[in-house]
Design a protein around this motif. Structure first.
Motif, PDB file in Angstrom:
ATOM      1  N   GLY A 187       0.857  -1.055  -0.113  1.00  0.00           N
ATOM      2  CA  GLY A 187      -0.082  -0.084   0.026  1.00  0.00           C
ATOM      3  C   GLY A 187       0.752   1.161   0.012  1.00  0.00           C
ATOM      4  N   VAL A 188       0.550   2.033  -1.030  1.00  0.00           N
ATOM      5  CA  VAL A 188       1.386   3.390  -0.796  1.00  0.00           C
ATOM      6  C   VAL A 188       0.534   4.525  -0.815  1.00  0.00           C
ATOM      7  CG1 VAL A 188       2.894   4.778  -2.450  1.00  0.00           C
ATOM      8  CG2 VAL A 188       3.016   2.251  -2.606  1.00  0.00           C
ATOM      9  N   VAL A 189       0.798   5.508   0.109  1.00  0.00           N
ATOM     10  CA  VAL A 189      -0.044   6.751   0.149  1.00  0.00           C
ATOM     11  C   VAL A 189       0.713   7.792  -0.495  1.00  0.00           C
ATOM     12  CG1 VAL A 189      -0.980   8.622   1.625  1.00  0.00           C
ATOM     13  CG2 VAL A 189      -0.699   6.029   2.427  1.00  0.00           C
ATOM     14  N   ALA A 190       0.132   7.962  -1.731  1.00  0.00           N
ATOM     15  CA  ALA A 190       0.829   9.057  -2.695  1.00  0.00           C
ATOM     16  C   ALA A 190      -0.132  10.469  -2.682  1.00  0.00           C
ATOM     17  CB  ALA A 190       0.973   8.475  -4.095  1.00  0.00           C
ATOM     18  N   TYR A 191       0.073  11.188  -1.685  1.00  0.00           N
ATOM     19  CA  TYR A 191      -0.752  12.417  -1.204  1.00  0.00           C
ATOM     20  C   TYR A 191      -0.296  13.378  -2.290  1.00  0.00           C
ATOM     21  CZ  TYR A 191      -4.532  14.149   1.725  1.00  0.00           C
ATOM     22  OH  TYR A 191      -5.535  14.626   2.147  1.00  0.00           O
ATOM     23  N   GLY A 192       0.826  13.461  -2.403  1.00  0.00           N
ATOM     24  CA  GLY A 192       1.275  14.972  -3.036  1.00  0.00           C
ATOM     25  C   GLY A 192       1.715  14.548  -4.440  1.00  0.00           C
ATOM     26  N   ASN A 193       1.453  15.525  -5.384  1.00  0.00           N
ATOM     27  CA  ASN A 193       1.776  14.958  -6.822  1.00  0.00           C
ATOM     28  C   ASN A 193       3.244  14.605  -7.364  1.00  0.00           C
ATOM     29  OD1 ASN A 193      -0.631  15.818  -7.607  1.00  0.00           O
ATOM     30  ND2 ASN A 193      -0.263  17.779  -8.540  1.00  0.00           N
ATOM     31  N   ASP A 194       4.260  15.122  -6.522  1.00  0.00           N
ATOM     32  CA  ASP A 194       5.400  14.556  -6.563  1.00  0.00           C
ATOM     33  C   ASP A 194       5.586  13.120  -6.021  1.00  0.00           C
ATOM     34  OD1 ASP A 194       5.123  15.303  -3.913  1.00  0.00           O
ATOM     35  OD2 ASP A 194       7.012  16.075  -3.420  1.00  0.00           O
ATOM     36  N   THR A 195       5.159  12.614  -5.143  1.00  0.00           N
ATOM     37  CA  THR A 195       5.240  11.506  -4.761  1.00  0.00           C
ATOM     38  C   THR A 195       4.308  10.287  -5.701  1.00  0.00           C
ATOM     39  OG1 THR A 195       4.989  12.031  -2.449  1.00  0.00           O
ATOM     40  CG2 THR A 195       4.579   9.720  -2.924  1.00  0.00           C
ATOM     41  N   LYS A 196       3.351  10.753  -6.271  1.00  0.00           N
ATOM     42  CA  LYS A 196       2.511  10.155  -7.595  1.00  0.00           C
ATOM     43  C   LYS A 196       3.724   9.984  -8.384  1.00  0.00           C
ATOM     44  CE  LYS A 196      -2.144  11.947  -6.664  1.00  0.00           C
ATOM     45  NZ  LYS A 196      -1.834  12.928  -5.294  1.00  0.00           N
ATOM     46  N   ILE A 197       4.308  10.850  -8.690  1.00  0.00           N
ATOM     47  CA  ILE A 197       5.168  10.869 -10.048  1.00  0.00           C
ATOM     48  C   ILE A 197       6.594   9.983  -9.660  1.00  0.00           C
ATOM     49  CG2 ILE A 197       6.672  12.095 -11.596  1.00  0.00           C
ATOM     50  CD1 ILE A 197       4.532  14.559 -11.092  1.00  0.00           C
ATOM     51  N   SER A 198       7.139  10.293  -8.359  1.00  0.00           N
ATOM     52  CA  SER A 198       8.564   9.897  -8.188  1.00  0.00           C
ATOM     53  C   SER A 198       8.529   8.452  -7.651  1.00  0.00           C
ATOM     54  CB  SER A 198       9.312  10.859  -7.400  1.00  0.00           C
ATOM     55  OG  SER A 198       8.682  10.864  -6.116  1.00  0.00           O
ATOM     56  N   VAL A 199       7.305   8.153  -6.820  1.00  0.00           N
ATOM     57  CA  VAL A 199       7.318   6.893  -6.066  1.00  0.00           C
ATOM     58  C   VAL A 199       6.295   5.912  -6.891  1.00  0.00           C
ATOM     59  CG1 VAL A 199       6.660   5.813  -3.912  1.00  0.00           C
ATOM     60  CG2 VAL A 199       7.758   7.838  -3.955  1.00  0.00           C
ATOM     61  N   VAL A 200       5.050   6.305  -7.133  1.00  0.00           N
ATOM     62  CA  VAL A 200       4.278   5.409  -7.764  1.00  0.00           C
ATOM     63  C   VAL A 200       4.501   5.303  -9.388  1.00  0.00           C
ATOM     64  CG1 VAL A 200       1.804   4.810  -8.126  1.00  0.00           C
ATOM     65  CG2 VAL A 200       2.558   5.952  -6.066  1.00  0.00           C
ATOM     66  N   ARG A 201       5.026   6.363 -10.015  1.00  0.00           N
ATOM     67  CA  ARG A 201       5.583   6.388 -11.222  1.00  0.00           C
ATOM     68  C   ARG A 201       4.110   6.727 -12.170  1.00  0.00           C
ATOM     69  NH1 ARG A 201      10.532   5.598 -11.974  1.00  0.00           N
ATOM     70  NH2 ARG A 201      12.003   4.131 -10.305  1.00  0.00           N
ATOM     71  N   VAL A 202       3.364   7.532 -11.613  1.00  0.00           N
ATOM     72  CA  VAL A 202       2.315   8.197 -12.207  1.00  0.00           C
ATOM     73  C   VAL A 202       2.919   9.241 -13.356  1.00  0.00           C
ATOM     74  CG1 VAL A 202       0.048   9.689 -12.624  1.00  0.00           C
ATOM     75  CG2 VAL A 202       0.465   7.731 -10.810  1.00  0.00           C
ATOM     76  N   PRO A 203       2.695   9.103 -14.691  1.00  0.00           N
ATOM     77  CA  PRO A 203       3.479  10.096 -15.553  1.00  0.00           C
ATOM     78  C   PRO A 203       2.984  11.410 -15.228  1.00  0.00           C
ATOM     79  CG  PRO A 203       2.440   8.187 -16.828  1.00  0.00           C
ATOM     80  CD  PRO A 203       1.973   8.234 -15.588  1.00  0.00           C
ATOM     81  N   GLU A 204       4.121  12.338 -15.026  1.00  0.00           N
ATOM     82  CA  GLU A 204       3.860  13.848 -14.907  1.00  0.00           C
ATOM     83  C   GLU A 204       2.974  14.286 -15.942  1.00  0.00           C
ATOM     84  OE1 GLU A 204       6.623  17.699 -13.882  1.00  0.00           O
ATOM     85  OE2 GLU A 204       7.481  15.687 -14.437  1.00  0.00           O
ATOM     86  N   ALA A 205       3.007  14.080 -17.196  1.00  0.00           N
ATOM     87  CA  ALA A 205       2.273  14.532 -18.157  1.00  0.00           C
ATOM     88  C   ALA A 205       0.766  14.384 -18.020  1.00  0.00           C
ATOM     89  CB  ALA A 205       2.745  14.387 -19.420  1.00  0.00           C
ATOM     90  N   LEU A 206       0.570  13.130 -17.473  1.00  0.00           N
ATOM     91  CA  LEU A 206      -0.847  12.583 -17.196  1.00  0.00           C
ATOM     92  C   LEU A 206      -1.483  13.808 -16.215  1.00  0.00           C
ATOM     93  CD1 LEU A 206      -2.563  10.250 -18.314  1.00  0.00           C
ATOM     94  CD2 LEU A 206      -1.989   8.955 -16.274  1.00  0.00           C
ATOM     95  N   ILE A 207      -0.646  14.130 -14.976  1.00  0.00           N
ATOM     96  CA  ILE A 207      -1.265  14.789 -14.023  1.00  0.00           C
ATOM     97  C   ILE A 207      -1.368  16.252 -14.637  1.00  0.00           C
ATOM     98  CG2 ILE A 207      -0.616  16.006 -11.816  1.00  0.00           C
ATOM     99  CD1 ILE A 207       0.667  13.297 -10.963  1.00  0.00           C
TER     100      ILE A 207
END
Length: 422
Positions: free
Chosen positions: A312-332
């Motif tokens: 389980g990963v809590v990716a609260y901030g956008n930077d965490t979504k990008i750097s830890v979970v690897r959600v594409p920055e362009a998508l956000i």
């Protein structure tokens, strides 16, 4: 040895919760609902709950005296600690006109409790070794405060600590067996609780209107809380006809509601999802934003959850979504953090990182700030990544921050449950 009371009528049962913090709203009364449910299990129905402050003493004494006059069984909780505002012993003694007597053996038991924990006993704890005359102590396996059990004018009074875990242990170990002996004719009426989700309470009621009118052997009850509606059926007698009516009605309700019923009695969505995952030998990981870890907690509070829950990963901030979970920055940048594509990416990346069969992703706005006309408070996107497809659900929940959080977790669990049923 307890002598059974002769029951010519249904015993009148009352509960009194004692604590200034309860009256002032600093915490809720968890004990009365628990006791009422447990008492119903031995055929004793509560007639009244009362909440009263520790101080001043006079209103507390009056509340105990009045409740003891009305009831056959009175259970008090709270005010058995060692401090100056713990006056339940004194109040009980005064209300019933009994002296408080010191018990050396009780004091020694309290001392042993402290020694067992490797803690020095303050002298103030000696107050807990006093009991009203002709009362007996109820052992407390988890704390220093003994309970009180006494009979007064053919009535029973039980006093338990306010700490829920202590109260529950003492009720199960001592009070429940005692009450079963004292009220041997008290029998709980057969009942069934079916748990539904995905339908408002009014819709649940409407689907059963004809059954409610037709079934004269049963009582129907509906209880809505946080996106779940419970249907309780209770037989009006313990006879064969009433039991058959209960079974027949349950079958009909299950036929009408189908998958909207997720369980019965004490089942929870997380326990049902856990069981389905384990039965199908599947695993799941979570990438959550707005829920702040609540979704992962729902899975891990189940004993043995490591069999199905991997990460389980809590990716609260956008930077965490990008750097830890690897959600594409362009998508956000293109869709915003609260969007269908980002929820799907959270689910897919959680599934990939955890190497699991399923991945859950949630992102939303819990409020009270942060909403806009296009993306209001309560907007939530939930995604479930499976080996074949990533499913998405857009929700708009009403309520305060915590209410929305609870609803999001339950919606995510329900989405998973439905996928496992396919």
């Amino acid at each position: 040895m307890a002598v059974a009371l002769r029951q010519k009528r249904t015993p009148i049962v009352e509960l009194v919760s004692i604590g200034t913090e309860l009256v002032q709203g600093e915490r809720g009364d968890d004990n009365s609902p628990y006791l009422a449910k447990e008492l119903a299990g031995v055929g004793l129905v509560c007639h009244r709950f009362t909440v009263v402050a520790d101080l001043p003493l006079t209103p507390l004494v009056r509340a105990i005296r009045e409740a003891s006059q009305r009831s056959d069984l009175l259970i008090l909780s709270g005010g058995l600690g060692p401090t100056d505002d713990d006056l339940t012993r004194e109040a009980v003694a005064k209300a019933l006109g009994r002296k408080l007597l010191f018990s050396p053996s009780l004091l020694e038991g309290i001392r042993k409790n402290f020694r067992r924990r490797g803690v020095f006993m303050p002298s103030i704890n000696a107050r807990q070794a006093y009991l009203p005359k002709r009362a007996r102590a109820i052992p407390n396996p988890l704390g220093s405060a003994p309970g009180i059990l006494l009979e007064h004018r053919k009535k029973i009074l039980v006093v338990l600590p306010g700490v829920p875990k202590e109260l529950r242990a003492m009720f199960q170990q001592t009070v429940r067996p005692y009450l079963k002996k004292r009220f041997p004719r008290a029998t709980s009426l057969p009942s069934i609780r079916l748990r539904t989700t995905g339908l408002p309470e009014s819709h649940v009621n409407a689907r059963l209107e004809d059954l409610i009118q037709k079934e004269n052997q049963l009582t129907f009850g509906f209880y809505a809380h946080g996106g779940i509606v419970d249907i309780k059926l209770m037989a009006q007698s313990s006879g064969k006809e009433a039991k058959e009516s209960l079974r027949r009605t349950e079958r009909e309700i299950r036929r009408r509601f189908g998958p909207f019923i997720f369980g019965k009695e004490s089942d929870t969505l997380e326990s049902v999802v856990f069981s389905l995952l384990k039965k199908r030998k599947k695993t799941i990981s979570v990438g959550e934003s707005c829920t702040g870890g609540a979704l992962s907690t729902a899975f891990t509070r189940i004993p043995g959850s490591s069999d199905v829950f991997r990460m389980g990963v809590v990716a609260y901030g956008n930077d965490t979504k990008i750097s830890v979970v690897r959600v594409p920055e362009a998508l956000i940048r293109r869709h915003g953090a609260v969007s269908e594509p980002v929820a799907k990416s959270l689910a897919e990346q959680a599934r990939r990182a955890g190497k699991t069969d399923f991945g859950l992703g949630v992102t939303g706005i819990l409020g009270p700030a942060g909403g806009s006309r296009k993306k209001p408070v309560g907007l939530v996107h939930i995604a479930l990544a499976t080996p074949k497809k990533t499913h998405h659900q857009k929700c708009l929940f009403a309520g305060d921050r915590e209410t929305i959080r609870v609803r999001v977790v339950r919606a995510a669990l329900e989405m998973t449950r439905r996928a496992l049923l396919r």
